[in-house]
Write an enzyme that holds these catalytic residues in place. Sequence first.
Site, PDB file in Angstrom:
ATOM      1  CD  GLU A 169      -2.504   1.325   2.703  1.00  0.00           C
ATOM      2  OE1 GLU A 169      -2.870   0.257   3.234  1.00  0.00           O
ATOM      3  OE2 GLU A 169      -2.805   2.436   3.160  1.00  0.00           O
ATOM      4  CD  GLU A 174      -3.886   7.729   5.373  1.00  0.00           C
ATOM      5  OE1 GLU A 174      -2.761   7.271   5.144  1.00  0.00           O
ATOM      6  OE2 GLU A 174      -4.807   7.053   5.861  1.00  0.00           O
TER       7      GLU A 174
END
Length: 352
Positions: A169, A174
């Site tokens: 990932e 974010e």
Amino acid sequence: MRDTPGITMNSRSARSWSLRKKAIASPELVIGTSILAVLFNFIPGAKAQSYPDYSPLRYQLQHTYEGASFFDHFNYYSDSDPTDGFVTYVTKDTSQALNLTYATDTTATLRVDTSTPNPSGGRNSVRVESKNTYDSGLFVFDIIHTPYGCGTWPALWLTDGANWPRNGEIDILESHNHGSHGNEMSLHTMAGCSMDVERRQAGTAMDGNCDIGADGNAGCAVMGDPSTYGVGFNTGGGGVYALELRTAGIRIWNFARSKIPSDIHGGSPDPSSWGLPLADFPSTNCDVASHFRNMNIVANIDLCGQFAGMSSHYTQMYGCPGSCADFVASNPSQFEDAYWQFGGIRVYNASQ
Ligand SMILES: *[C@@H]1O[C@H](CO)[C@@H](O)[C@H](O)[C@H]1NC(C)=O
């Protein structure tokens, strides 16, 4: 690790993060990778002093995501949120009916439902995943607006949801709540990927262990400054984030709109001309080619959940009111700024 108030490792306790990520990790797997991590830590870091060869690759355009057909290149994830968000990810049909995804010739917008009062299971939102998958490449994201606001947990990332964490990932963007502390870029992997090595980057390194079994799956994060996310980034029309994913390592750059390099505008991007990246994840103690494979591009806006809803983030860091789920349920009009807007995405691959 920096000591900015609220961004300490303490704020991300193992319990809060243990099931954090966006696919399902079995307890056996988490325990197994922890044991492996211990074993790996006893292997001397013979390469810790070296630095990979990032000599320029020749990139050619592979895929373009832009214009009115932007969302045709994505699947809509509409299962329950594996990270415990107060969110209902809607199907493509529902998204179109509610106008949560909307594309024009020049923009693609993904938004949170700003009208439904008091939804019971979670507020409507979207999570789209590219139909194409990638092992490597240069990804150029033109981003006009990043989502923010109390209760939000937006991300733009690469992963293989069906094979998480085996295929890795990469969190390119974010943040959480108002996001004014900046962008958090991070890798989450199986055991055996460490960033406690020489790095050349502008951002601030946090945990060095990318293993999901370490530190409650905090990931090996790099923090950008307040200009890299939220109002600080959106002012002036956003800009470009670029991700280079190659055997030598993973690097992320960001440029305000007024400072986008001419080779990006010209369609012949050359990362070797861009200067210091915001984040550098070299392959020195992490075999990038085996940890990161078959990944989709994912954009979503989660609500509350294991990141935005933590009281250390929601209440202490951002002073958001009451409980996260209550706030999200009863204040639809507070999500007007909770939207991604992309100018487009271009993916380049290296010629052999
Ligand atoms: C859908 O949202 C866009 C902005 O994202 C807006 O311009 C458009 O008018 C909306 N369409 C409808 C039918 O509300």
